[in-house]
Design an enzyme around this catalytic site. Structure first.
Site, mmCIF file in Angstrom:
data_model
loop_
_atom_site.group_PDB
_atom_site.id
_atom_site.type_symbol
_atom_site.label_atom_id
_atom_site.label_comp_id
_atom_site.label_asym_id
_atom_site.label_seq_id
_atom_site.Cartn_x
_atom_site.Cartn_y
_atom_site.Cartn_z
ATOM 1 C CG HIS A 104 3.672 31.375 84.876
ATOM 2 N ND1 HIS A 104 4.252 30.807 85.996
ATOM 3 C CD2 HIS A 104 4.446 31.009 83.829
ATOM 4 C CE1 HIS A 104 5.342 30.139 85.615
ATOM 5 N NE2 HIS A 104 5.473 30.246 84.308
ATOM 6 C CD GLU A 176 4.690 28.183 80.440
ATOM 7 O OE1 GLU A 176 5.454 28.646 79.618
ATOM 8 O OE2 GLU A 176 4.657 28.544 81.639
HETATM 9 P P1 PGA Z 1 11.590 27.765 82.095
HETATM 10 O O1 PGA Z 1 10.268 28.570 82.450
HETATM 11 O O2 PGA Z 1 11.804 27.854 80.604
HETATM 12 O O3 PGA Z 1 12.678 28.453 82.857
HETATM 13 O O4 PGA Z 1 11.385 26.340 82.548
HETATM 14 C C1 PGA Z 1 9.172 28.468 81.594
HETATM 15 C C2 PGA Z 1 8.005 29.282 82.099
HETATM 16 O O5 PGA Z 1 7.761 29.330 83.304
HETATM 17 O O6 PGA Z 1 7.297 29.901 81.284
#
Ligand code: PGA
Length: 266
Positions: A104, A176
């Site tokens: 992440h 992401e």
């Molecule tokens: P968020 O986070 O939906 O709060 O933007 C997504 C993530 O970090 O996986």
């Protein structure tokens, strides 16, 4: 969506005491049961990634017949022993994880995880019988420079390097974009993320459902944009933070995914 099943999952990140975890699970299970869906809605695969401290108790609360897959948000790539403060892949699997999130952007930015670390973790996860859920995505300046496809392609290539062809179907890739994540993130238009999702899907390979990685989108997903994001033809599902931390939000997203899945069914 491109597969037969829409995946919708949430990472709780660094939130929820054991009591808060129990309240979330209770409401989600009650919500699924109240709508005559003790199983997940048809065509939807839900998953939840609690903090390590809550993993085993969420497993016990959900029970063995739970429609929710359980996962960890990280685990160490190395052998057990001298790793103070870390947990191993085997330990998270023992605590109930079937998935493990890796790479992440918060871990890449704050905990020094690199593509090389992520590759080691992918291998260790597969060896422990876990499904790796690898996050990739470009920071804002890379997007501003128009270099997002090459940036993300390099991350995907590194993550898939240790994966044998027959293991590809066990991998999940979550695109992401860093500029879309979290409370300071910007909600994306589907058109902004579609070309990158297409590239992630292409790099995963065009094989059959069982052999290719699943492709998820994450970053400022909520009930207002979920349906539009699921229309993307390269996407198998959504990976959600804040909008699913309240159980009602998670249930709302599952309902949206169910209607997208049923509309796509012949
Ligand atoms: P968020 O986070 O939906 O709060 O933007 C997504 C993530 O970090 O996986």
């Amino acid at each position: 969506m491109r597969g037969r099943t829409v995946w919708v999952g949430t990472s709780w990140k660094m939130t929820k005491t054991l009591g808060e975890a129990r309240a979330w699970v209770d409401t989600v299970v009650t919500g699924l049961t109240a709508s005559a869906r003790a199983a997940a809605p048809a065509g939807v695969q839900p998953f939840v990634l609690p903090a390590h401290t809550a993993l085993a108790s969420v497993r016990d609360l959900l029970g063995p017949a739970s429609p929710l897959l359980l996962g960890a948000q990280n685990a160490h790539q190395g052998p057990e022993g001298a790793g103070t403060g870390e947990v191993s892949m085997r330990m998270v699997a023992d605590a109930g994880a079937e998935l493990v999130e890796l790479g992440h952007s918060e871990r890449r930015a704050s905990f020094g995880e690199t593509d090389a670390t992520v590759a080691l973790k992918v291998r260790a996860a597969l060896d422990a019988g876990l499904r790796p859920l690898v996050c990739v995505g470009e920071p804002g300046p890379v997007r501003d420079a128009g270099e997002e496809i090459g940036f993300v392609a390099a991350q995907v290539a590194a993550a898939l390097a240790p994966v044998r062809p027959e293991e590809r179907g066990r991998v999940l890739l979550a695109y992401e974009p860093v500029w879309a994540i979290g409370e300071h993130g910007r909600r994306p238009e589907t058109a902004e993320v579609a070309p990158v999702l297409a590239e992630v899907a292409r790099l995963g390979g065009g094989g059959s459902d069982g052999e290719r990685p699943l492709v998820l989108y994450g970053g400022s997903v909520d009930q207002g944009n979920a349906a539009a994001l699921l229309e993307d033809p390269s996407t198998d599902g959504l990976f959600v933070g804040r909008a699913a931390w309240e159980p009602e939000g998670f249930l709302g997203l599952l309902a949206i995914a169910a209607s997208v899945a049923s509309a796509a069914r012949p």
